[in-house]
Motif scaffolding. Structure first.
Motif, short mmCIF file in Angstrom:
data_model
loop_
_atom_site.label_atom_id
_atom_site.label_comp_id
_atom_site.label_asym_id
_atom_site.label_seq_id
_atom_site.Cartn_x
_atom_site.Cartn_y
_atom_site.Cartn_z
N THR B 314 0.85 -1.19 0.00
CA THR B 314 0.00 0.00 0.00
C THR B 314 0.89 1.25 0.00
OG1 THR B 314 -1.50 -1.25 1.39
CG2 THR B 314 -1.95 1.10 1.15
N PHE B 315 0.50 2.24 -0.81
CA PHE B 315 1.30 3.46 -0.92
C PHE B 315 0.47 4.69 -0.62
CE2 PHE B 315 3.31 0.36 -3.63
CZ PHE B 315 4.67 0.56 -3.42
N GLU B 316 1.12 5.66 -0.01
CA GLU B 316 0.52 6.98 0.13
C GLU B 316 1.00 7.82 -1.05
OE1 GLU B 316 0.03 10.00 3.80
OE2 GLU B 316 2.10 9.49 3.31
N VAL B 317 0.07 8.52 -1.67
CA VAL B 317 0.45 9.34 -2.83
C VAL B 317 0.85 10.72 -2.32
CG1 VAL B 317 -0.30 10.24 -5.04
CG2 VAL B 317 -1.19 8.06 -4.21
N VAL B 318 2.01 11.19 -2.74
CA VAL B 318 2.52 12.49 -2.25
C VAL B 318 2.89 13.37 -3.43
CG1 VAL B 318 3.45 11.49 -0.13
CG2 VAL B 318 4.89 11.60 -2.17
N HIS B 319 3.18 14.62 -3.11
CA HIS B 319 3.84 15.46 -4.10
C HIS B 319 4.93 16.27 -3.42
CE1 HIS B 319 0.47 18.17 -2.83
NE2 HIS B 319 1.48 19.01 -2.75
N ALA B 320 5.80 16.88 -4.22
CA ALA B 320 6.96 17.57 -3.66
C ALA B 320 6.62 19.03 -3.44
CB ALA B 320 8.14 17.45 -4.61
N GLU B 321 7.08 19.55 -2.29
CA GLU B 321 7.00 21.00 -2.06
C GLU B 321 8.38 21.46 -1.69
OE1 GLU B 321 4.11 22.18 0.84
OE2 GLU B 321 2.42 21.65 -0.49
N TYR B 322 8.71 22.65 -2.13
CA TYR B 322 10.06 23.16 -1.86
C TYR B 322 9.95 24.38 -0.96
CZ TYR B 322 11.42 19.99 -5.54
OH TYR B 322 11.62 18.87 -6.29
N ASP B 323 10.74 24.40 0.10
CA ASP B 323 10.73 25.59 0.96
C ASP B 323 11.67 26.64 0.38
OD1 ASP B 323 13.29 24.92 1.63
OD2 ASP B 323 12.81 24.12 3.60
N GLU B 324 11.81 27.75 1.11
CA GLU B 324 12.57 28.87 0.55
C GLU B 324 14.02 28.51 0.26
OE1 GLU B 324 11.92 31.96 3.35
OE2 GLU B 324 9.82 32.19 2.73
N SER B 325 14.59 27.63 1.07
CA SER B 325 15.99 27.28 0.84
C SER B 325 16.12 26.20 -0.25
CB SER B 325 16.63 26.80 2.14
OG SER B 325 15.95 25.63 2.59
N GLY B 326 15.00 25.84 -0.87
CA GLY B 326 15.05 24.88 -1.96
C GLY B 326 15.00 23.44 -1.50
N ARG B 327 14.79 23.25 -0.19
CA ARG B 327 14.74 21.87 0.31
C ARG B 327 13.40 21.24 0.00
NH1 ARG B 327 17.90 20.43 5.60
NH2 ARG B 327 16.23 18.91 5.62
N ARG B 328 13.48 19.98 -0.39
CA ARG B 328 12.27 19.31 -0.81
C ARG B 328 11.58 18.64 0.38
NH1 ARG B 328 12.36 13.65 -3.66
NH2 ARG B 328 12.70 13.21 -1.47
N ARG B 329 10.26 18.72 0.37
CA ARG B 329 9.47 17.99 1.34
C ARG B 329 8.41 17.22 0.57
NH1 ARG B 329 6.13 19.85 5.54
NH2 ARG B 329 5.47 21.43 4.05
N LEU B 330 8.16 15.96 0.99
CA LEU B 330 7.10 15.21 0.34
C LEU B 330 5.86 15.33 1.21
CD1 LEU B 330 9.10 12.02 -0.73
CD2 LEU B 330 8.36 13.92 -2.18
N VAL B 331 4.81 15.90 0.66
CA VAL B 331 3.59 16.08 1.45
C VAL B 331 2.46 15.27 0.82
CG1 VAL B 331 4.17 18.34 2.40
CG2 VAL B 331 3.08 18.19 0.18
N PRO B 332 1.57 14.73 1.67
CA PRO B 332 0.48 13.91 1.13
C PRO B 332 -0.36 14.72 0.16
CG PRO B 332 0.61 13.73 3.52
CD PRO B 332 1.57 14.79 3.13
N SER B 333 -0.74 14.10 -0.93
CA SER B 333 -1.50 14.82 -1.95
C SER B 333 -2.98 14.86 -1.59
CB SER B 333 -1.33 14.12 -3.29
OG SER B 333 -1.97 12.85 -3.23
N GLY B 334 -3.38 14.02 -0.62
CA GLY B 334 -4.80 13.98 -0.27
C GLY B 334 -5.57 12.92 -1.05
N ASP B 335 -4.92 12.38 -2.09
CA ASP B 335 -5.58 11.31 -2.84
C ASP B 335 -5.66 10.04 -1.97
OD1 ASP B 335 -5.68 13.03 -4.91
OD2 ASP B 335 -3.97 12.15 -6.00
N ALA B 336 -6.55 9.15 -2.33
CA ALA B 336 -6.68 7.90 -1.58
C ALA B 336 -5.41 7.07 -1.74
CB ALA B 336 -7.88 7.12 -2.11
N ASP B 337 -5.07 6.30 -0.71
CA ASP B 337 -3.92 5.41 -0.81
C ASP B 337 -4.12 4.43 -1.95
OD1 ASP B 337 -2.84 6.68 1.31
OD2 ASP B 337 -3.27 5.10 2.79
N GLU B 338 -3.00 4.01 -2.51
CA GLU B 338 -3.08 3.07 -3.62
C GLU B 338 -2.52 1.72 -3.19
OE1 GLU B 338 -1.02 4.84 -6.86
OE2 GLU B 338 -2.59 6.31 -7.26
N HIS B 339 -3.08 0.66 -3.74
CA HIS B 339 -2.58 -0.67 -3.41
C HIS B 339 -2.18 -1.39 -4.68
CE1 HIS B 339 -2.91 -5.04 -2.51
NE2 HIS B 339 -2.19 -4.64 -1.46
N TYR B 340 -0.97 -1.91 -4.69
CA TYR B 340 -0.51 -2.67 -5.86
C TYR B 340 -0.27 -4.11 -5.45
CZ TYR B 340 0.10 1.81 -8.17
OH TYR B 340 -0.14 3.04 -8.71
#
Lengths: 351, 595
Positions: B314-340
């Motif tokens: 099972t996976f949580e779907v995320v997307h990348a957000e970048y703060d001011e210093s350019g550091r990446r954070r993966l934040v939940p996209s809010g979509d339903a979890d996916e199962h493969y």
């Protein structure tokens, strides 16, 4: 002479003009002249000028005679029309071409041998007739192709590479052009592209006979101490009367001189020549003053460069002859053979 | 700006971007020219002296040289430097006669090497001809370390490993103790070796402690361990549906190996975005070519299972957000979890060092925060003066070519240490700068620039390739393709050298230069100069080559960035102020040998 062709790769940041061409698109085949030849710098300046003017290559005709200088049209504007004429006859062939198709932009390229010796008469008449062209003489003051004899523009008293002193007076083509009625006259130096390129641009846009005498050192035979056409001599004795910026309606150039220091001249086609004065009292709109100034400075051993004279309201040969607006080569049989009735009418008018 | 000095090696070395970027500083343009001349054996030896494993690296190198290649800045793609190395290896004649001869007698110094991977083997190669008595310990039965255990056979045939490891063991003076794992540094120290080199790699694959990990353990495998079992023939099949977790080169090896062991529906699922994946772009390409989809921005949450059997992830779907210093954070996209659904999972989420065998009271200082020994990056020396580190064991997982570079440095240190010299004084490289002019328009290198685009390495037919995990998938360039690709090299080591005093400022070089590299202008500070050159010099990592003041008071400035080294400036120069001179720099290895 270079054996490999110039690589097609170019700087990734190379800009394109409004036609979508880079400067490299206006090049020709690679030069076969001696390494370091001043003529190659003039070719580079012509390429730069035409690129900046955003001229379509197929609207330009380049004509030349015989000699090192007259070989150069092969090395620029590879997609333009070209005609390599017999020795000294470029002005006549160009005049003919111009009469047939007045819509092309004519660039005549010649040298001091081609124009000041065998073609002197041709040069004179093209100037006085006001053929709409830019006539560039790549002037190295020496016969390079035949190994370094003095040419007609070698200054009296200057020395050949072997130390022989020239006892003949040099022909000053700028002075002649002024006297013969050229309506745009300039002199420049192959080693100063910042000065030369705007002059070529202005000359190409000038309506009427435009002439540029460009001193172009022959590195092989005329770049020694005692020469008056060497890099060192010209750099030491160069007296530029003005600096030119060409402002086309399409590509305005910011000119940062104070207003009092520059003269603006509007040419026929709407382009503006902005002349930054370097010599306080020099006025480029006065033919007589230009001649006097040139001779006075020449007597002091100085080489006067810049835009020396321009008549912004000049006309050309077609205007003088009253030809029709349509280029003659586009007229059809109906216009050219109007028939018996028209002939009768003309004959009646002459009775 | 200050006039560029010609006398030091660093300026001209930096112009040879590929060689500068290579950790072992392999003279790349030199061997590429040899390949173009058909001198494959010579090309191989240039490589062998500097990077030890040309045939192996020609198939597997991480190629730091290629992103640095100047060709990649003047057109779309760099020269295929890595695969040209393989051309040299594939086409060479016998090299045995050219290898260093075994030392005539021992110098009486005993050195122990821990691990039989690329770092240790490099140390052994550099030290054996000097007369050292070398003992190599490795827990595996076969030599090569990770080269053999982790790199799949379809990328690197076993014969290539045997051949190139064989060149080293043939140097004599070394004893291989395969199958004997070192369990205690203290015990080894007690054996009285004059020096010890630790090249034990980063042998532990990271695990993913997620719900269901324990229950489904039979079908969840650690990537590098699984690859190693495949390499040694302990595993020869996998389930039909496979999920590979992770985005590095190990993940790419895992998924491609799965495709060859019965995996029909193989997916790579990765936390990060596709672009930020650690895997090299060409390895991702190869995986995609083998019909393996790569799904990104999915963080694994749990292994699902039924009656003790794995059913999927099972996976949580995320997307990348970048703060001011350019550091990446993966934040939940809010979509339903996916199962493969899947039958097997391969976990390839990184590997780490593991030093359970180094007692913390053995006298060797550790950086406790990261659990790594303190190692001097220049000398590879630890806090115990006669214990040296290299390869992944020194600073964490890198790659083969770094291991080789470490091995060379450690061998220099060990040799100096055993001679009682100061290990911090490093031997300078050897270099030469020689004019390539043969005649008025003749150069001793091919200065005509090829307009060809990068050639693709021919691959074996996919249907055939996917049937056999031991069948090499890349066929390599043949001689003709190798020649064409070699011709794309710009010969950056043939440098444009300018003599101020000869210049008459005729502009011929400026006019002919196809790349607008050269400008004659008033002097200024570098920042100012960069903005007012014929073509603005916008790549600050590339130097400006600046002359002294010329007769007109100006200076010549050349932007090295996109110079084609075509030599036209020198051909059009009437006075010889420009010359094309070959800059050959070779690192100094242990005992003053060069390569």
């Amino acid at each position: 002479m270079t054996y490999i062709t110039k690589p097609q790769l170019h700087h990734p940041g190379l800009a394109k003009n409004a036609l979508g061409f880079t400067r490299r698109d206006y090049e020709g085949s690679v030069s076969t002249l001696c390494a370091g030849c001043g003529h190659d710098s003039i070719s580079a300046s012509i390429i730069q000028a035409v690129y900046e003017l955003e001229l379509p290559p197929h609207r330009i005709a380049k004509l030349s005679g015989i000699g090192c200088s007259s070989k150069t049209p092969d090395y620029f504007l590879g997609n333009s029309h070209g005609f390599n004429t017999v020795h000294g006859r470029m002005p006549s062939v160009l005049t003919g071409a111009n009469l047939a198709n007045k819509d092309l932009i004519y660039l005549g390229v010649s040298g001091d041998g081609d124009s000041a010796s065998i073609g002197l008469g041709q040069f004179a008449h093209a100037m006085r007739r006001g053929v709409n062209m830019l006539y560039i003489v790549e002037n190295n003051g020496v016969y390079g192709l035949t190994k370094g004899q003095f040419s007609a523009t070698s200054d009296k008293g200057s020395k050949s590479k072997r130390g022989v002193v020239n006892h003949d007076a040099g022909i000053d083509l700028v002075g002649m052009a002024l006297q013969l009625g050229a309506t745009f006259v300039g002199r420049s130096f192959s080693g100063d592209k910042d000065q030369l390129t705007p002059l070529i641009k202005a000359g190409l846009m000038h309506k009427g006979a435009a002439f540029i005498d460009c001193i172009s050192p022959c590195v092989q035979f005329n770049n020694h101490v005692g020469s008056t056409k060497s890099f060192d001599y010209v750099r030491e004795h160069n007296e530029a009367v003005n600096r030119l910026d060409v402002i086309t309606p399409r590509a305005p150039i910011r000119v940062d001189y104070a207003p009092g220091e520059s003269v603006r001249v509007q040419q026929h086609d709407g382009s503006i020549l902005s002349l930054h004065k370097l010599a306080e009292l020099y006025n480029p709109n006065n033919r007589a003053q230009a001649l006097g100034y040139l001779q006075a400075r020449q007597a002091r051993g100085q080489v006067v460069t810049g835009l020396l004279y321009v008549d912004p309201n000049a006309g050309d040969l077609h205007e003088a002859m009253g030809t029709v607006d349509t280029p003659l080569n586009e007229l059809g049989e109906a216009e050219l053979v109007p028939g018996a009735a028209a002939l009768a009418k003309i004959n009646a008018g002459l009775r | 700006m200050q006039r560029t000095s010609n006398w030091g090696p660093d300026y001209f070395h930096k112009v040879v971007d590929c060689q500068w970027a290579c950790p072992a500083h392999t003279p790349v343009p030199e061997y590429i020219r040899l390949i173009a001349e058909g001198r494959y054996t010579d090309a191989y030896m240039v490589n062998w002296t500097s990077n030890v494993f040309p045939g192996i690296l020609g198939r597997t190198c991480d190629r730091p040289c290629e992103p640095a290649c100047r060709r990649g800045r003047v057109e779309d793609e760099p020269v295929a430097i890595c695969r040209l190395k393989r051309v040299a290896a594939d086409n060479k004649a016998g090299v045995t006669a050219r290898l260093p001869s075994p030392a005539e007698q021992s110098n009486g110094k005993r050195v122990a090497l821990i691990g039989c991977g690329p770092a240790s083997l490099t140390v052994a190669r550099d030290l054996a001809p000097l007369g050292y008595e070398i003992t190599i310990y490795d827990g595996e039965a076969k030599t090569g370390g990770m080269i053999r255990s982790q790199i799949p056979r379809f990328r690197l045939p076993e014969e290539v490993i045997d051949e190139e490891v064989g060149y080293i063991t043939a140097l004599g003076g070394m004893e291989l103790r395969m199958g004997s794992r070192i369990d205690s540094l203290k015990a080894l120290l007690a054996e009285g070796y004059d020096a010890i080199f630790v090249g034990s790699g980063a042998p532990r694959g990271r695990d993913l402690e997620l719900p269901g990990r324990e229950e489904a353990r039979a079908n969840i495998h650690i990537g590098i361990d699984w690859l190693s079992s495949v390499s040694f023939g302990h595993i020869d099949k996998i389930g039909r549906r496979v999920i590979v977790l992770g985005g590095g080169n190990t993940a790419m090896d895992c998924c491609r190996t799965s495709r060859r062991l019965g995996g029909e529906d193989v997916k790579v699922i990765v936390r990060s975005g596709f672009e930020e994946m650690k895997a090299s772009p060409w390895e991702k390409e190869d995986a995609i070519h083998e019909d393996i989809p790569i799904l990104n921005f999915r963080v694994p949450k749990a292994f699902t299972h039924e009656v003790g059997k794995l059913t999927g992830v099972t996976f949580e779907v995320v997307h990348a957000e970048y703060d001011e210093s350019g550091r990446r954070r993966l934040v939940p996209s809010g979509d339903a979890d996916e199962h493969y659904e899947c039958d097997d999972v391969l976990v390839a989420v990184g590997q780490e060092n593991s030093f359970p065998w180094i007692e913390r009271d053995a006298g060797l200082a550790f950086d406790d925060a990261i659990g790594m020994p303190q190692v001097n990056p220049l000398t590879m020396q630890s806090s115990l003066p006669h214990v040296f580190f290299g390869g992944d064991a020194a600073f964490g997982p890198k790659n083969i070519i770094w291991a080789v570079a470490h091995g060379h440095d450690a061998a220099v240190s060990i040799d100096k240490f055993c001679r009682g010299e100061d290990v911090s004084l490093r031997p300078p490289p050897e270099f030469s700068l020689v004019s390539q002019k043969m005649g008025i328009h003749e150069w001793s290198y091919d200065n005509d620039i090829s307009n060809d685009q990068r050639y693709r390495v021919p691959l074996r037919d996919k249907v055939v390739a996917l049937k056999d995990v031991r069948l090499e998938v890349e066929l390599g360039f043949d001689r003709e393709l190798g020649f064409k690709e070699a011709e794309r090299c710009l010969n950056c080591d043939v440098e444009t050298v300018f003599a101020d005093k000869l210049c008459i400022e005729c502009d011929a070089c400026v006019d002919i230069c196809p790349m607008d590299c050269i400008t004659f202008t008033e002097d200024g500070e570098e920042e100012d100069l960069r903005g007012r050159l014929k073509a603005p010099a916008e790549n600050p990592t590339q130097d400006l080559y600046v002359s002294g003041t010329l007769a007109t008071g100006r200076v010549m400035v050349k932007d090295e960035d996109v110079c084609l080294h075509c030599g036209l400036c020198a051909e059009r120069c009437p006075t010889g102020a420009w010359d094309m001179q070959k800059f050959l720099i070779e690192m100094t290895h242990a005992g003053g040998r060069h390569g």
